[in-house]
Design a protein around this motif. Structure first.
Motif, PDB file in Angstrom:
ATOM      1  N   THR A   1      10.781  -8.913  -5.256  1.00  0.00           N
ATOM      2  CA  THR A   1      11.488  -9.716  -6.246  1.00  0.00           C
ATOM      3  C   THR A   1      11.213 -11.203  -6.081  1.00  0.00           C
ATOM      4  N   SER A   2      11.181 -11.672  -4.850  1.00  0.00           N
ATOM      5  CA  SER A   2      11.101 -13.116  -4.612  1.00  0.00           C
ATOM      6  C   SER A   2       9.684 -13.656  -4.640  1.00  0.00           C
ATOM      7  N   SER A   3       8.701 -12.800  -4.615  1.00  0.00           N
ATOM      8  CA  SER A   3       7.306 -13.241  -4.556  1.00  0.00           C
ATOM      9  C   SER A   3       6.690 -13.270  -5.949  1.00  0.00           C
ATOM     10  N   GLN A   4       5.932 -14.317  -6.218  1.00  0.00           N
ATOM     11  CA  GLN A   4       5.307 -14.467  -7.527  1.00  0.00           C
ATOM     12  C   GLN A   4       4.089 -13.567  -7.694  1.00  0.00           C
ATOM     13  N   ARG A   5       3.354 -13.392  -6.610  1.00  0.00           N
ATOM     14  CA  ARG A   5       2.075 -12.657  -6.700  1.00  0.00           C
ATOM     15  C   ARG A   5       2.162 -11.414  -5.818  1.00  0.00           C
ATOM     16  N   VAL A   6       2.349 -10.268  -6.456  1.00  0.00           N
ATOM     17  CA  VAL A   6       2.509  -8.994  -5.757  1.00  0.00           C
ATOM     18  C   VAL A   6       1.433  -8.034  -6.247  1.00  0.00           C
ATOM     19  N   LEU A   7       0.723  -7.464  -5.308  1.00  0.00           N
ATOM     20  CA  LEU A   7      -0.337  -6.503  -5.617  1.00  0.00           C
ATOM     21  C   LEU A   7       0.044  -5.172  -4.989  1.00  0.00           C
ATOM     22  N   THR A   8       0.113  -4.121  -5.800  1.00  0.00           N
ATOM     23  CA  THR A   8       0.417  -2.781  -5.290  1.00  0.00           C
ATOM     24  C   THR A   8      -0.832  -1.916  -5.378  1.00  0.00           C
ATOM     25  N   LEU A   9      -1.226  -1.386  -4.235  1.00  0.00           N
ATOM     26  CA  LEU A   9      -2.392  -0.515  -4.123  1.00  0.00           C
ATOM     27  C   LEU A   9      -1.916   0.891  -3.798  1.00  0.00           C
ATOM     28  N   TRP A  10      -2.473   1.887  -4.473  1.00  0.00           N
ATOM     29  CA  TRP A  10      -2.077   3.258  -4.152  1.00  0.00           C
ATOM     30  C   TRP A  10      -3.249   4.208  -4.301  1.00  0.00           C
ATOM     31  N   CYS A  11      -3.070   5.383  -3.702  1.00  0.00           N
ATOM     32  CA  CYS A  11      -4.151   6.363  -3.735  1.00  0.00           C
ATOM     33  C   CYS A  11      -3.539   7.766  -3.794  1.00  0.00           C
ATOM     34  N   MET A  12      -4.073   8.703  -2.998  1.00  0.00           N
ATOM     35  CA  MET A  12      -3.738  10.115  -3.175  1.00  0.00           C
ATOM     36  C   MET A  12      -2.282  10.451  -2.858  1.00  0.00           C
TER      37      MET A  12
ATOM     38  N   LEU B   1       0.858  -1.180   0.000  1.00  0.00           N
ATOM     39  CA  LEU B   1       0.000   0.000   0.000  1.00  0.00           C
ATOM     40  C   LEU B   1       0.895   1.231   0.000  1.00  0.00           C
ATOM     41  N   VAL B   2       0.748   2.057  -1.018  1.00  0.00           N
ATOM     42  CA  VAL B   2       1.604   3.235  -1.181  1.00  0.00           C
ATOM     43  C   VAL B   2       0.741   4.495  -1.120  1.00  0.00           C
ATOM     44  N   GLY B   3       1.058   5.383  -0.179  1.00  0.00           N
ATOM     45  CA  GLY B   3       0.317   6.640  -0.105  1.00  0.00           C
ATOM     46  C   GLY B   3      -1.169   6.430   0.051  1.00  0.00           C
ATOM     47  N   SER B   4      -1.546   5.428   0.821  1.00  0.00           N
ATOM     48  CA  SER B   4      -2.965   5.101   0.980  1.00  0.00           C
ATOM     49  C   SER B   4      -3.236   4.708   2.414  1.00  0.00           C
ATOM     50  N   ASN B   5      -4.071   5.486   3.099  1.00  0.00           N
ATOM     51  CA  ASN B   5      -4.571   5.085   4.405  1.00  0.00           C
ATOM     52  C   ASN B   5      -5.907   4.386   4.178  1.00  0.00           C
TER      53      ASN B   5
ATOM     54  N   TRP C   1      -8.963   3.966   6.553  1.00  0.00           N
ATOM     55  CA  TRP C   1      -9.918   5.061   6.722  1.00  0.00           C
ATOM     56  C   TRP C   1     -10.530   5.512   5.404  1.00  0.00           C
ATOM     57  N   ALA C   2      -9.762   5.491   4.319  1.00  0.00           N
ATOM     58  CA  ALA C   2     -10.261   6.024   3.045  1.00  0.00           C
ATOM     59  C   ALA C   2     -11.054   4.994   2.250  1.00  0.00           C
ATOM     60  N   HIS C   3     -10.697   3.716   2.371  1.00  0.00           N
ATOM     61  CA  HIS C   3     -11.399   2.627   1.681  1.00  0.00           C
ATOM     62  C   HIS C   3     -11.624   1.487   2.674  1.00  0.00           C
ATOM     63  N   PRO C   4     -12.449   1.725   3.710  1.00  0.00           N
ATOM     64  CA  PRO C   4     -12.514   0.781   4.836  1.00  0.00           C
ATOM     65  C   PRO C   4     -12.937  -0.628   4.458  1.00  0.00           C
ATOM     66  N   VAL C   5     -13.888  -0.776   3.542  1.00  0.00           N
ATOM     67  CA  VAL C   5     -14.376  -2.111   3.215  1.00  0.00           C
ATOM     68  C   VAL C   5     -13.311  -2.898   2.458  1.00  0.00           C
ATOM     69  N   ALA C   6     -12.616  -2.247   1.537  1.00  0.00           N
ATOM     70  CA  ALA C   6     -11.518  -2.917   0.837  1.00  0.00           C
ATOM     71  C   ALA C   6     -10.420  -3.308   1.826  1.00  0.00           C
TER      72      ALA C   6
ATOM     73  N   THR D   1      -0.226   5.401  10.005  1.00  0.00           N
ATOM     74  CA  THR D   1      -1.673   5.541   9.981  1.00  0.00           C
ATOM     75  C   THR D   1      -2.339   4.273  10.501  1.00  0.00           C
ATOM     76  N   ALA D   2      -3.654   4.301  10.528  1.00  0.00           N
ATOM     77  CA  ALA D   2      -4.398   3.120  10.952  1.00  0.00           C
ATOM     78  C   ALA D   2      -4.119   1.926  10.051  1.00  0.00           C
ATOM     79  N   THR D   3      -3.783   2.182   8.801  1.00  0.00           N
ATOM     80  CA  THR D   3      -3.477   1.105   7.862  1.00  0.00           C
ATOM     81  C   THR D   3      -2.246   0.321   8.292  1.00  0.00           C
TER      82      THR D   3
END
Length: 871
Positions: A274-285, A159-163, A166-171, A195-197
């Motif tokens: 690098t070592s992980s096959q499945r990487v998900l990057t989430l970002w916001c404001m 998670l980059v630049g994303s709280n 608080w900003a996307h609580p259900v996700a 942050t809370a995240t």
């Protein structure tokens, strides 16, 4: 009734049971794939936003109520006169991610295809424009490749630049559940603040603000040097060598120094990626709202492309949309630098769109993006602006200048649900629009999922759909044949047909498979992810699994990293201010601010700073402060936050002149933008801070929302049966109150002693006003006082207790931590003292944390503080 939440881009499904004209029971839709029944506290409180108080019910022209026909004639005549005298470029529309796709489609069609200018932009420019540019430059299309199911499939989530907590609580709660089910999943949070995240984080990188792209440029270099390149992907990539050459100079030592991180922290992050096959990057404001916002996006996407972590389950670069229909607006060309159906301003696309619309003209060059649009209003180049469902006087940078520009604009048209906003104060024409519960149309969420927003409440007064208002004006401008819809399903079918028109697989956005929906089929439309066409008749969860992209050669592009200057402090403005959201509020509070339950958790504007900085600046917690930049100043309550870096402040973005005297943070922010996207750099600003002197501070409960005057500071928080103000003033508190309120016809109870002054005012046995002032802000039982406005106490002892501000018996709940069940801090601490030593135990006893889960990080903090005190 099944509908969709109107807040963030998660796009939660909502089940609604109407209960009278202004009430409804709201629950999460158990079948909706975006949330599977879960709602955050804002969504759960939607039924409490249906009140008609404060609604704009009837049209106004020059502050006089008129008929709808007269208002529409005035709108059309005003636009026509300006176009005839100054040309179409003198007109602009400014829309909102709160609009439905059908509304957006009509606005874009009218402006670009019939007025003939591209000056239609939206507040989505403030949140998603840099992500749009990043995706288009990389993939050849504004196409988010991921879906929420990837949360459960990822090995590493960044998670980059994303709280998000608080900003996307259900996700975020979906991510929490995935982590609980698979503890081996690693979560990395990249954010200057704790942050809370960060409650979920295995690794928190508290990097220097604005250095995100450097961190990912270094990652690109690391991938090359540490066998992180997916060689099978190289055949599907272009411009690889220039990108790798630009990244080569960013080795570990230089990245760590630039980002103000320890080399071991950086290495841990890079190794996990690098070592992980499945990487998900989430970002916001935190990524998008930057002068390098587009480059920040491409730095993230570069790493995913080079490593092949895109288009596969659990992998990909996933921007979290800020608004409920920012993506729907992008689909129909709601941004000034794009045409409808994801087409661009080249001759072929312009000709294609004009043929489809059979329009007399077509805009052939991009229009004015948000900041430039208001600059043009200020210069007098744009002489008419129609603002729809948004509040730019609060949300735009350099807010004082925006207000001045609107004040001198010859024609300001505002269509909104509220009668009074900071922006509507400048309107020459006010048009009442439908609100949530009354609208009928579609929205698209962060994962490209189209959902229906359905009407279940009757339209109040003369309020009309935004698409209808626009179409009526278009008809009066002479374009009746192209704007003759009588139902929003007709607009949707046209929109869907356009997406497939001469597409041939060249444009990612294609929902032509929905173009033949009947009205009944549109009404019953189930949530579905685009594309929806002959190839994907049931929609498509992930894009680019076939490694075919939308550039003409079918390849994705890597973008060379170019270091961009970030905001710096100086001797006069030595602190760096960061802005963002609080948990229970939404944008400029026009909807959530009116709900008492949503004001419990954070009820006034604040400025948070590190405790050591607070000592240096003489700012104990709870005092008032003035924060100033070169563009303006605000006032706020001081809080201490050890999760901040030294030398940095945090101020929430929500407060405006309807809820506070001078606390609109965007007045401080410079109108600097990412040059590629036009998105303002709202996140960081150089400021200074000092105590705000007040002879007295106090609380005022009153029946009306009349804003107090002649004060150093005030902030309003609606309560059940009353409005509560927190105040700071000069001179005598009793003299100020006498000037503010007419008390001559009321029965008064007064208590004075030293600096303290307290007064209750009654009329016919009902409490009308309660005032408590002292040299320092009095500590009161707020729930007890508020309850007296709903049911006045009759016993003398209770009235004396009310004057004291404390119930005669019973515990004070304290600051609300759990808004879902109104559980206060003191109640939680009492439960901890009685043996509740986990969030599960607290939930079992008090219910806190058992609904949306947004309060769980704060519950953990309270538990931790109790353990620390005991040890």
């Amino acid at each position: 009734m099944k509908t969709t939440c109107p807040y963030c881009g998660v796009g939660c499904g909502v089940s609604v049971t109407p209960q009278g004209d202004e009430q409804a029971q709201v629950a999460g839709d158990l079948q909706h794939p975006a949330n599977f029944g879960r709602l955050c506290v804002k969504g759960a409180a939607l039924g409490e936003t249906l009140k008609k108080d404060g609604r704009l019910l009837y049209p106004q022209v020059n502050q006089q109520r008129v008929s709808m026909d007269a208002a529409l004639e005035a709108t059309a005549n005003g636009l026509r006169e300006i176009i005839e005298q100054h040309g179409p470029q003198a007109v602009a529309f400014y829309g909102s991610g709160q609009l439905l796709t059908e509304d957006y489609y009509v606005a874009n069609k009218l402006m670009k295809g019939f007025i003939g200018a591209a000056n239609i932009d939206t507040n989505s420019r403030l949140c998603m424009a840099s992500a749009v540019v990043g995706y288009k430059r990389a993939f050849g299309a504004d196409a988010v490749p991921c879906c929420y199911e990837d949360f459960e499939r990822a090995d590493v989530v960044i998670l980059v630049g994303s709280n998000a907590a608080w900003a996307h609580p259900v996700a975020y709660q979906r991510l929490v559940k995935a982590k609980q089910q698979r503890p081996e999943m690693q979560v990395i949070v990249i954010d200057p603040r704790r942050t809370a995240t960060c409650d979920l984080a295995d690794l928190h990188l508290a990097l220097r603000p604005g250095s995100d792209s450097v961190l990912f440029a270094g990652l690109l270099n690391w991938l090359v040097e540490n066998n992180g390149v997916d060689t099978r992907m190289l055949a599907h990539l272009a411009d690889v060598e220039p990108a790798l050459l630009a990244a080569r100079e960013w080795d570990l030592a230089r990245v760590a120094a630039h980002c103000d991180l320890e080399p071991e922290q950086v290495t841990a992050f890079w190794q996990l990626f690098t070592s992980s096959q499945r990487v998900l990057t989430l970002w916001c404001m935190g990524v998008n709202q930057s002068v390098s916002g587009s480059d920040n996006n491409n730095a993230i996407i570069n790493a995913h492309l080079l490593s092949g972590k895109v288009g596969l389950p659990g992998s990909g670069p996933f921007s979290l949309t800020g608004q409920p229909n920012a993506m729907g607006g992008r689909e129909v060309g709601g941004l000034a630098n794009q045409l409808a159906a994801h087409m661009n301003f080249n001759d072929a696309d312009c000709d294609r769109l004009q043929r489809f619309w059979q329009s007399p003209t077509i805009a052939r060059q991009p229009g004015l993006t948000a900041v430039k649009l208001f600059d043009a209003i200020e210069r007098g180049d744009v002489k008419a602006v129609w603002i729809m469902g948004t509040n730019p006087a609060v949300s735009m940078p350099e807010g004082n200048r925006i207000a001045q520009a609107l004040a001198k604009c010859p024609l300001v048209i505002v269509s909104d649900v509220l009668a009074q906003t900071d922006t509507s104060a400048f309107a020459d024409i006010l048009l009442p629009a439908l609100g949530w519960g009354e609208k009928n149309g579609t929205v698209t969420n962060s994962e490209r999922r189209i959902s229906r927003q359905r009407a279940f409440a009757a339209a109040p007064g003369d309020a009309k759909p935004d698409w209808w208002l626009l179409a009526q004006v278009a008809q009066r401008l002479g374009f009746a044949a192209a704007f003759g819809w009588t139902h929003p399903a007709q607009i949707f079918r046209e929109h869907a047909a356009l997406s497939g028109f001469e597409n041939h697989g060249q444009r990612a956005f294609d929902i032509s498979g929905l173009a033949q929906l009947s009205d009944d089929g549109w009404d019953k439309l189930r949530p579905i992810q685009w594309p929806v066409n002959a190839q994907h008749p049931d929609g498509c969860a992930r894009l680019f699994s076939d490694r075919r992209f939308f550039h003409p050669d079918g390849k994705a592009r890597l973008l060379p990293f170019a270091e961009t200057k970030t905001v710096t402090v100086n001797r006069d403005y030595p602190l760096l201010m960061n802005t963002g959201r609080v948990r229970d509020q939404w944008h400029t509070m026009t909807r959530t601010g009116a709900v008492p339950r949503l004001m419990q958790h954070c009820d006034e504007p604040f400025v948070a700073l590190h405790p050591q900085d607070a000592i240096a600046y003489g700012l104990p917690a709870g005092t008032l402060a003035r924060v100033q930049s070169v563009h303006g100043w605000i006032t706020a309550r001081v809080t201490h936050d050890s999760g901040l870096r030294r030398g940095e402040l945090f101020v929430p973005m929500h407060w405006n002149r309807q809820f506070s005297q001078q606390s609109n943070v965007d007045m401080l922010v410079a109108a600097l933008c990412c040059p590629a996207s036009g998105q303002p750099a709202l996140k960081q600003t150089a400021v200074r801070i000092q105590p705000l002197r007040a002879d007295w501070q106090g609380w005022l409960w009153q029946r009306s929302d009349q804003a107090p005057k002649n004060l150093r500071y005030w902030a309003r928080a609606p309560q059940q049966g009353a409005q509560r103000f927190v105040l700071g003033g000069e001179g005598s508190a009793s003299n100020w109150l006498a000037s503010h309120s007419d008390l001559t016809s009321m029965q008064l109870q007064v208590a004075e002693g030293g600096q303290d002054y307290r007064l209750l005012a009654w009329r016919n046995g009902a409490l009308q006003l309660a005032f408590y002032a002292a040299s320092r802000l009095p500590h009161l039982d707020h729930a007890f006082i508020t309850a007296a406005f709903q049911a006045a106490p009759t016993r003398a002892i209770d009235r004396h207790s009310l004057l004291a501000g404390q119930a005669a018996q019973g515990d004070v709940a304290g600051r609300i931590i759990c808004s879902c069940f109104s559980v206060g801090e003191q109640t939680i601490l009492n439960a901890v003292a009685q043996g509740c030593r986990s969030t599960q135990a607290l939930g079992a006893k008090l219910k806190c944390g058992t609904n949306c889960g947004s309060c769980i990080p704060e519950l953990k903090q309270l538990l931790s503080s109790c353990v620390t005190e005991e040890s």
